[in-house]
Design a protein around this motif. Structure first.
Motif, mmCIF file in Angstrom:
data_model
loop_
_atom_site.group_PDB
_atom_site.id
_atom_site.type_symbol
_atom_site.label_atom_id
_atom_site.label_comp_id
_atom_site.label_asym_id
_atom_site.label_seq_id
_atom_site.Cartn_x
_atom_site.Cartn_y
_atom_site.Cartn_z
ATOM 1 N N ARG A 116 0.860 -1.189 0.000
ATOM 2 C CA ARG A 116 0.000 0.000 0.000
ATOM 3 C C ARG A 116 0.892 1.233 0.000
ATOM 4 O O ARG A 116 1.786 1.356 0.844
ATOM 5 C CB ARG A 116 -0.921 0.033 1.227
ATOM 6 N N ASN A 118 1.337 4.322 1.164
ATOM 7 C CA ASN A 118 0.875 5.301 2.150
ATOM 8 C C ASN A 118 2.082 5.932 2.824
ATOM 9 O O ASN A 118 3.221 5.624 2.479
ATOM 10 C CB ASN A 118 -0.060 4.649 3.173
ATOM 11 N N TYR A 125 3.771 0.340 6.870
ATOM 12 C CA TYR A 125 4.775 0.148 5.831
ATOM 13 C C TYR A 125 4.113 0.135 4.467
ATOM 14 O O TYR A 125 2.901 0.013 4.351
ATOM 15 C CB TYR A 125 5.505 -1.190 6.061
ATOM 16 N N GLN A 130 1.012 -10.259 5.868
ATOM 17 C CA GLN A 130 -0.212 -10.631 6.600
ATOM 18 C C GLN A 130 -0.347 -12.139 6.807
ATOM 19 O O GLN A 130 0.159 -12.944 6.021
ATOM 20 C CB GLN A 130 -1.458 -10.171 5.830
ATOM 21 N N ARG A 260 -14.920 -0.157 8.816
ATOM 22 C CA ARG A 260 -13.913 -0.761 7.935
ATOM 23 C C ARG A 260 -14.002 -0.091 6.565
ATOM 24 O O ARG A 260 -15.053 0.319 6.126
ATOM 25 C CB ARG A 260 -14.038 -2.282 7.824
ATOM 26 N N SER A 282 -4.516 -0.769 14.924
ATOM 27 C CA SER A 282 -5.245 -1.981 14.565
ATOM 28 C C SER A 282 -4.296 -3.162 14.373
ATOM 29 O O SER A 282 -3.410 -3.140 13.536
ATOM 30 C CB SER A 282 -6.046 -1.730 13.291
ATOM 31 N N GLY A 284 -5.429 -6.189 13.684
ATOM 32 C CA GLY A 284 -6.041 -7.127 12.754
ATOM 33 C C GLY A 284 -7.513 -6.814 12.635
ATOM 34 O O GLY A 284 -8.054 -6.073 13.450
ATOM 35 N N GLY A 309 -1.635 -7.903 10.351
ATOM 36 C CA GLY A 309 -0.292 -7.567 9.875
ATOM 37 C C GLY A 309 0.763 -8.101 10.836
ATOM 38 O O GLY A 309 0.671 -7.892 12.045
HETATM 39 P P1 AMP Z 1 -6.995 -3.736 6.824
HETATM 40 O O1 AMP Z 1 -7.465 -4.659 5.772
HETATM 41 O O2 AMP Z 1 -6.600 -2.392 6.319
HETATM 42 O O3 AMP Z 1 -7.858 -3.664 8.033
HETATM 43 O O4 AMP Z 1 -5.625 -4.392 7.337
HETATM 44 C C1 AMP Z 1 -5.617 -5.559 8.101
HETATM 45 C C2 AMP Z 1 -4.422 -5.549 9.004
HETATM 46 O O5 AMP Z 1 -3.218 -5.468 8.253
HETATM 47 C C3 AMP Z 1 -4.340 -4.343 9.945
HETATM 48 O O6 AMP Z 1 -5.064 -4.581 11.113
HETATM 49 C C4 AMP Z 1 -2.865 -4.260 10.220
HETATM 50 O O7 AMP Z 1 -2.488 -5.198 11.203
HETATM 51 C C5 AMP Z 1 -2.256 -4.667 8.906
HETATM 52 N N1 AMP Z 1 -1.904 -3.504 8.074
HETATM 53 C C6 AMP Z 1 -2.707 -2.817 7.230
HETATM 54 N N2 AMP Z 1 -2.026 -1.836 6.591
HETATM 55 C C7 AMP Z 1 -0.743 -1.910 7.038
HETATM 56 C C8 AMP Z 1 0.460 -1.194 6.751
HETATM 57 N N3 AMP Z 1 0.487 -0.198 5.862
HETATM 58 N N4 AMP Z 1 1.595 -1.551 7.405
HETATM 59 C C9 AMP Z 1 1.585 -2.565 8.303
HETATM 60 N N5 AMP Z 1 0.495 -3.282 8.608
HETATM 61 C C10 AMP Z 1 -0.666 -2.975 7.981
#
Ligand code: AMP
Length: 424
Positions: A116, A118, A125, A130, A260, A282, A284, A309
């Motif tokens: 991603r 960002n 990161y 995951q 979400r 977050s 997870g 993550g």
């Molecule tokens: P999401 O689908 O965005 O809710 O992401 C699921 C999980 O992935 C989150 O709860 C984090 O643990 C991890 N995660 C999402 N984006 C990132 C990121 N940019 N860097 C590290 N971990 C991430």
């Protein structure tokens, strides 16, 4: 003059030898819990057709609108480094005929990189890894509770502190009504919104509820609540999920603001929040996505999933310690009658909590079918619960190798199995 050394790209990490023990601990612990609970591993490519994510995650989502690594290959196809794991797994599920397998189809991933674009910061990161699960073909609220219980068990195994946040976002009609109520509400207080919030208001007003901006959070305090717009089926489903979580002794916070950010979710959504404050809190999350398989060309198929993550879990592990994995027997829990099925559901989760690999299929009515499933999955023991056993608070233990069976008090079954297995 010495040549300049290359540096890794911003937002990426080298996982060095010193970090490998904990890195493996996270993946191995999760894989063990998944295998114990009857999940099968899947690995999908890192690159996919861009439209897969546009169609599933949604073009207005933060991920698709801002964060995707998208490029044209030499043939002019638009490709994207996957920003999330669910859409590719649904694609693979349909493309490889997994959809014709007996339901539920339970899949897991470990150590899978996601991308991603960002702004990098601690715990965030551009390439992150995951672990996760997806379950296809069950609309039963027990399945939501089982997925959540698996995640809870995982964090507990690693001694990680978390808070489970849970909400329901209903069906698409609920969300349509809710979005127009939000649009009306936020339009009246538009001057209090920042630029991002104003943009979200025109694309997906539900995202405002998720905002980290203090002013927007304040405005959201009086915003309409989704629970007031919920369709009956989603309400019943949510109540059942909460009842199952209560039955398993899993604590949660009802969080009506949890939405979400991905379009494919419906009904149950949940997140695990860690101990540190701030944006990257977050650990997870997941939820139901009953419409996605159909959206991607398959038959209507209810589904629910969870992902987390690895890097954020490692940050938490840094604050605690490690625990070794356990070896265990493999138990199948068979049941007959409503009461027994409910008990079998809770017992299966309890066995898994104790590190005993366990599986039950409470959707199968017939005991013979369940016993043949127990044989098929090569269970060491089959536990049998019927009306009589519930009445007497006992359970039948059938040794699947010798065929011998005996009756033991239900309260002692976990310790009985644990000691018996050790003496084998
Ligand atoms: P999401 O689908 O965005 O809710 O992401 C699921 C999980 O992935 C989150 O709860 C984090 O643990 C991890 N995660 C999402 N984006 C990132 C990121 N940019 N860097 C590290 N971990 C991430």
């Amino acid at each position: 003059m010495a040549k300049k050394i290359f540096r890794r790209l911003r937002g990426t990490q080298d996982i060095l030898p010193k970090d490998q023990a904990n890195w493996s601990l996270v993946n191995d612990t999760f894989a063990k819990l998944c295998v114990d609970a009857g999940y099968k591993r899947i690995i999908t490519p890192i690159i996919e057709d861009t439209n897969l994510f546009v169609r599933s995650v949604g073009s207005d989502s933060e991920i698709v609108s801002k964060e995707m690594y998208t490029f044209e290959d030499k043939s002019g196809n638009s490709l994207t480094l996957r920003p999330e794991g669910t859409a590719p797994i649904v694609r693979a599920y349909l493309e490889n005929g997994l959809s014709s397998h007996p339901k539920p189809v339970k899949l897991y991933i470990v150590n899978e990189p996601m991308f991603r674009y960002n702004r990098p910061q601690a715990g965030r990161y551009r390439q992150f890894f995951q672990i996760g699960v997806e379950v296809f073909g069950s609309d039963n609220a027990q399945t939501d509770a089982q997925v959540i219980a698996l995640a809870v068990r995982f964090y507990q195994r690693l001694n990680i502190k978390f808070e489970l946040q849970i909400n329901t976002i209903g069906d698409k009609y609920t969300r349509k009504k809710f979005k127009s109520a939000l649009t009306k509400y936020f339009s009246e207080v538009r001057d209090k919104l920042d630029e991002t919030a104003k943009m979200q208001l025109s694309t997906n007003p539900m995202r405002l509820l998720d905002s980290k901006d203090k002013k927007v959070i304040k405005v959201c305090e009086k915003a309409p609540q989704i629970l007031d717009y919920l369709d009956r089926d989603s309400r019943n489903h949510f109540e059942a999920v909460l009842e199952y979580l209560d039955q398993l002794g899993i604590e949660y916070d009802l969080n009506p603001k949890l939405v979400r950010g991905l379009d494919y979710y419906n009904k149950t959504v949940f997140e695990f929040w860690g101990s540190h404050q701030g944006m990257q809190n977050s650990l997870g999350g997941g939820g139901r996505y009953d419409g996605l398989v159909e959206e991607l060309g398959g038959k209507p198929t209810p589904a629910v999933g969870f992902s987390a993550g690895i890097e954020r879990i490692l940050i938490e592990i840094g604050k605690t310690g490690q625990r070794p994995a356990v070896t265990s027997p493999y138990v199948f829990v068979a049941s007959l009658g409503d009461e027994a099925k409910k008990e079998a559901f809770a017992l299966t989760e309890k066995l898994l909590d104790s590190g005993i690999a366990a599986l039950s299929e409470t959707n199968k009515k017939n005991i013979a079918d369940q016993l043949s499933k127990a044989a098929k999955v090569k269970a060491d023991y089959c536990l049998i619960l019927g009306k009589k056993e519930i009445l007497n608070q006992t359970i039948i233990v059938k040794d699947m190798v010798s065929g011998n069976q005996e009756t033991v008090p239900i309260g002692k079954i976990v310790t009985t199995l644990a000691t018996r297995y050790k003496s084998k």
